[in-house]
Write a protein that holds these residues in place. Sequence first.
Motif, PDB file in Angstrom:
ATOM      1  N   LEU A   1       4.967   4.964  -5.238  1.00  0.00           N
ATOM      2  CA  LEU A   1       6.255   5.633  -5.033  1.00  0.00           C
ATOM      3  C   LEU A   1       7.174   5.386  -6.213  1.00  0.00           C
ATOM      4  CD1 LEU A   1       6.978   4.890  -1.260  1.00  0.00           C
ATOM      5  CD2 LEU A   1       5.989   6.937  -2.300  1.00  0.00           C
TER       6      LEU A   1
ATOM      7  N   SER B   1      -2.728  11.461  -2.691  1.00  0.00           N
ATOM      8  CA  SER B   1      -1.559  12.336  -2.619  1.00  0.00           C
ATOM      9  C   SER B   1      -1.887  13.722  -3.165  1.00  0.00           C
ATOM     10  CB  SER B   1      -0.393  11.722  -3.386  1.00  0.00           C
ATOM     11  OG  SER B   1       0.727  12.563  -3.290  1.00  0.00           O
TER      12      SER B   1
ATOM     13  N   ALA C   1      -1.280  13.016   6.552  1.00  0.00           N
ATOM     14  CA  ALA C   1      -0.399  13.486   5.470  1.00  0.00           C
ATOM     15  C   ALA C   1      -0.577  14.988   5.261  1.00  0.00           C
ATOM     16  CB  ALA C   1      -0.682  12.732   4.172  1.00  0.00           C
ATOM     17  N   THR C   2      -1.815  15.456   5.352  1.00  0.00           N
ATOM     18  CA  THR C   2      -2.070  16.894   5.198  1.00  0.00           C
ATOM     19  C   THR C   2      -1.356  17.662   6.314  1.00  0.00           C
ATOM     20  OG1 THR C   2      -4.212  16.333   4.241  1.00  0.00           O
ATOM     21  CG2 THR C   2      -3.882  18.626   4.903  1.00  0.00           C
TER      22      THR C   2
ATOM     23  N   LEU D   1       4.878  10.394   3.595  1.00  0.00           N
ATOM     24  CA  LEU D   1       4.413   9.006   3.663  1.00  0.00           C
ATOM     25  C   LEU D   1       3.662   8.841   4.976  1.00  0.00           C
ATOM     26  CD1 LEU D   1       7.600   6.812   3.006  1.00  0.00           C
ATOM     27  CD2 LEU D   1       5.949   7.605   1.325  1.00  0.00           C
TER      28      LEU D   1
ATOM     29  N   ALA E   1      -3.848   5.775   7.822  1.00  0.00           N
ATOM     30  CA  ALA E   1      -4.277   6.553   6.643  1.00  0.00           C
ATOM     31  C   ALA E   1      -5.686   7.101   6.844  1.00  0.00           C
ATOM     32  CB  ALA E   1      -4.226   5.671   5.397  1.00  0.00           C
ATOM     33  N   GLY E   2      -5.989   8.166   6.099  1.00  0.00           N
ATOM     34  CA  GLY E   2      -7.343   8.711   6.076  1.00  0.00           C
ATOM     35  C   GLY E   2      -7.715   9.518   7.309  1.00  0.00           C
TER      36      GLY E   2
ATOM     37  N   GLU F   1       0.846  -1.219   0.000  1.00  0.00           N
ATOM     38  CA  GLU F   1       0.000   0.000   0.000  1.00  0.00           C
ATOM     39  C   GLU F   1       0.870   1.255   0.000  1.00  0.00           C
ATOM     40  OE1 GLU F   1       0.087  -2.604   2.245  1.00  0.00           O
ATOM     41  OE2 GLU F   1      -1.473  -2.151   3.721  1.00  0.00           O
TER      42      GLU F   1
ATOM     43  N   ARG G   1      -4.783  15.083  -3.469  1.00  0.00           N
ATOM     44  CA  ARG G   1      -5.790  15.747  -2.626  1.00  0.00           C
ATOM     45  C   ARG G   1      -5.096  16.462  -1.468  1.00  0.00           C
ATOM     46  NH1 ARG G   1      -9.603  17.915  -3.802  1.00  0.00           N
ATOM     47  NH2 ARG G   1     -10.361  17.875  -1.647  1.00  0.00           N
TER      48      ARG G   1
ATOM     49  N   ARG H   1      -5.533  20.395  -0.848  1.00  0.00           N
ATOM     50  CA  ARG H   1      -6.047  20.887   0.439  1.00  0.00           C
ATOM     51  C   ARG H   1      -5.146  21.970   1.014  1.00  0.00           C
ATOM     52  NH1 ARG H   1      -7.986  15.892   4.216  1.00  0.00           N
ATOM     53  NH2 ARG H   1      -8.071  17.449   5.833  1.00  0.00           N
TER      54      ARG H   1
ATOM     55  N   GLY I   1       5.789  16.051  -6.959  1.00  0.00           N
ATOM     56  CA  GLY I   1       5.209  15.304  -8.080  1.00  0.00           C
ATOM     57  C   GLY I   1       4.514  14.059  -7.573  1.00  0.00           C
ATOM     58  N   CYS I   2       3.568  13.572  -8.379  1.00  0.00           N
ATOM     59  CA  CYS I   2       2.913  12.303  -8.025  1.00  0.00           C
ATOM     60  C   CYS I   2       2.337  11.695  -9.301  1.00  0.00           C
ATOM     61  CB  CYS I   2       1.812  12.509  -6.989  1.00  0.00           C
ATOM     62  SG  CYS I   2       0.389  13.462  -7.550  1.00  0.00           S
TER      63      CYS I   2
ATOM     64  N   VAL J   1      -4.627   9.585  -6.077  1.00  0.00           N
ATOM     65  CA  VAL J   1      -5.589  10.654  -5.745  1.00  0.00           C
ATOM     66  C   VAL J   1      -5.372  11.167  -4.326  1.00  0.00           C
ATOM     67  CG1 VAL J   1      -8.038  11.240  -5.584  1.00  0.00           C
ATOM     68  CG2 VAL J   1      -7.257   9.642  -7.340  1.00  0.00           C
TER      69      VAL J   1
HETATM   70  C1  COA Z   1      -0.977   9.387  -0.005  1.00  0.00           C
HETATM   71  C2  COA Z   1      -0.888   9.401   1.512  1.00  0.00           C
HETATM   72  C3  COA Z   1       0.334  10.213   1.911  1.00  0.00           C
HETATM   73  C4  COA Z   1      -2.174  10.026   2.085  1.00  0.00           C
HETATM   74  O1  COA Z   1      -2.066  10.031   3.497  1.00  0.00           O
HETATM   75  P1  COA Z   1      -3.338  10.282   4.436  1.00  0.00           P
HETATM   76  O2  COA Z   1      -2.822  10.565   5.811  1.00  0.00           O
HETATM   77  O3  COA Z   1      -4.281   9.155   4.270  1.00  0.00           O
HETATM   78  O4  COA Z   1      -3.939  11.606   3.780  1.00  0.00           O
HETATM   79  P2  COA Z   1      -4.991  12.624   4.440  1.00  0.00           P
HETATM   80  O5  COA Z   1      -5.876  11.845   5.373  1.00  0.00           O
HETATM   81  O6  COA Z   1      -4.236  13.783   4.982  1.00  0.00           O
HETATM   82  O7  COA Z   1      -5.794  13.180   3.172  1.00  0.00           O
HETATM   83  C5  COA Z   1      -6.029  12.345   2.105  1.00  0.00           C
HETATM   84  C6  COA Z   1      -6.932  12.996   1.111  1.00  0.00           C
HETATM   85  O8  COA Z   1      -7.042  12.036   0.094  1.00  0.00           O
HETATM   86  C7  COA Z   1      -8.310  11.413   0.166  1.00  0.00           C
HETATM   87  N1  COA Z   1      -8.066   9.982   0.055  1.00  0.00           N
HETATM   88  C8  COA Z   1      -7.539   9.152   0.942  1.00  0.00           C
HETATM   89  N2  COA Z   1      -7.460   7.911   0.456  1.00  0.00           N
HETATM   90  C9  COA Z   1      -7.982   7.987  -0.798  1.00  0.00           C
HETATM   91  C10 COA Z   1      -8.176   7.045  -1.836  1.00  0.00           C
HETATM   92  N3  COA Z   1      -7.823   5.762  -1.703  1.00  0.00           N
HETATM   93  N4  COA Z   1      -8.731   7.482  -2.986  1.00  0.00           N
HETATM   94  C11 COA Z   1      -9.092   8.762  -3.134  1.00  0.00           C
HETATM   95  N5  COA Z   1      -8.891   9.709  -2.197  1.00  0.00           N
HETATM   96  C12 COA Z   1      -8.360   9.322  -1.042  1.00  0.00           C
HETATM   97  C13 COA Z   1      -8.894  11.811   1.493  1.00  0.00           C
HETATM   98  O9  COA Z   1     -10.298  11.782   1.440  1.00  0.00           O
HETATM   99  C14 COA Z   1      -8.327  13.212   1.613  1.00  0.00           C
HETATM  100  O10 COA Z   1      -8.922  14.126   0.692  1.00  0.00           O
HETATM  101  P3  COA Z   1     -10.162  15.075   1.051  1.00  0.00           P
HETATM  102  O11 COA Z   1      -9.636  16.068   2.013  1.00  0.00           O
HETATM  103  O12 COA Z   1     -10.538  15.696  -0.240  1.00  0.00           O
HETATM  104  O13 COA Z   1     -11.203  14.203   1.655  1.00  0.00           O
HETATM  105  C15 COA Z   1      -0.739   7.967   2.096  1.00  0.00           C
HETATM  106  O14 COA Z   1      -1.803   7.190   1.626  1.00  0.00           O
HETATM  107  C16 COA Z   1       0.560   7.301   1.755  1.00  0.00           C
HETATM  108  O15 COA Z   1       1.546   7.431   2.467  1.00  0.00           O
HETATM  109  N6  COA Z   1       0.588   6.566   0.628  1.00  0.00           N
HETATM  110  C17 COA Z   1       1.772   5.847   0.221  1.00  0.00           C
HETATM  111  C18 COA Z   1       2.931   6.766  -0.122  1.00  0.00           C
HETATM  112  C19 COA Z   1       2.570   7.847  -1.116  1.00  0.00           C
HETATM  113  O16 COA Z   1       1.904   7.578  -2.101  1.00  0.00           O
HETATM  114  N7  COA Z   1       3.067   9.067  -0.844  1.00  0.00           N
HETATM  115  C20 COA Z   1       2.904  10.187  -1.739  1.00  0.00           C
HETATM  116  C21 COA Z   1       3.902  10.081  -2.842  1.00  0.00           C
HETATM  117  S1  COA Z   1       3.625  11.310  -4.087  1.00  0.00           S
END
Ligand code: COA
Length: 190
Positions: A41, A147, A116-117, A105, A111-112, A36, A149, A153, A139-140, A145
């Motif tokens: 990445l 990331s 991350a925000t 990360l 998560a959720g 996940e 978002r 935000r 970049g992503c 999505v």
């Molecule tokens: C991407 C990542 C950093 C998000 O972390 P998080 O703590 O869950 O993020 P947040 O809770 O701060 O916010 C996530 C936003 O994305 C949305 N979101 C979360 N999971 C989602 C999913 N699977 N699909 C769509 N949107 C999603 C949330 O609803 C929120 O948006 P909103 O404010 O419009 O509702 C985390 O999932 C992660 O570490 N992923 C793996 C590493 C990665 O991809 N890092 C970024 C590299 S560019």
Amino acid sequence: MTTSDVTWPRSAGPLTLRPPTPEAVDDILTWRNRPEVTRWLLRTTVDPDAFRTAWLGVVDDPRDQSAVAELDGVVVGTGSLEVRDGMGQSDGDAWRGAEGDLGYLVDPAYAGRGFATAIAGAMLDLAFSELGLHRVTAGCFADNVASWRVMERLGMRREQHGVRDSWHAELGWIDGYTYGILAEEWRSRG
Ligand SMILES: CC(C)(COP(=O)(O)OP(=O)(O)OC[C@H]1O[C@@H](n2cnc3c(N)ncnc32)[C@H](O)[C@@H]1OP(=O)(O)O)[C@@H](O)C(=O)NCCC(=O)NCCS
């Protein structure tokens, strides 16, 4: 400026950001290579020893302000900010060390929850309030999505939509986004 010149720890909503320690890096490694996490990445699975060396090296690297994010003493995420030169003409040097590359990360178990925000917001605050950077980008993959978002935000602008410009090991050539924000945009956020 090194990590030790920056004010630590820093608050990130309910989280605390601080420079990495050997124990914290081992905590990150318990979730860093999960599918996940690696799915979107560029640097997918990491070698634990190389990861430890790289993370503990940031403490002395003036261009790397990476930090671990803790919730009640548990490492739930990371934030990174790599300082780099912007684009600029050779007459003058305002562009030297003027930009930052942002990364974040979160442990999938957390998560959720907005973490991350919170992490990315605290890293932008560090970039602009303490390091005096001019611009930060990240970049992503377009399909990541969650990331982008996070970036929207925080008021970051989608500056580039690269059509099939990004290689994904399972999906092949897919779209990528670049987001950016300027210091004045960060300061004037509502
Ligand atoms: C991407 C990542 C950093 C998000 O972390 P998080 O703590 O869950 O993020 P947040 O809770 O701060 O916010 C996530 C936003 O994305 C949305 N979101 C979360 N999971 C989602 C999913 N699977 N699909 C769509 N949107 C999603 C949330 O609803 C929120 O948006 P909103 O404010 O419009 O509702 C985390 O999932 C992660 O570490 N992923 C793996 C590493 C990665 O991809 N890092 C970024 C590299 S560019």
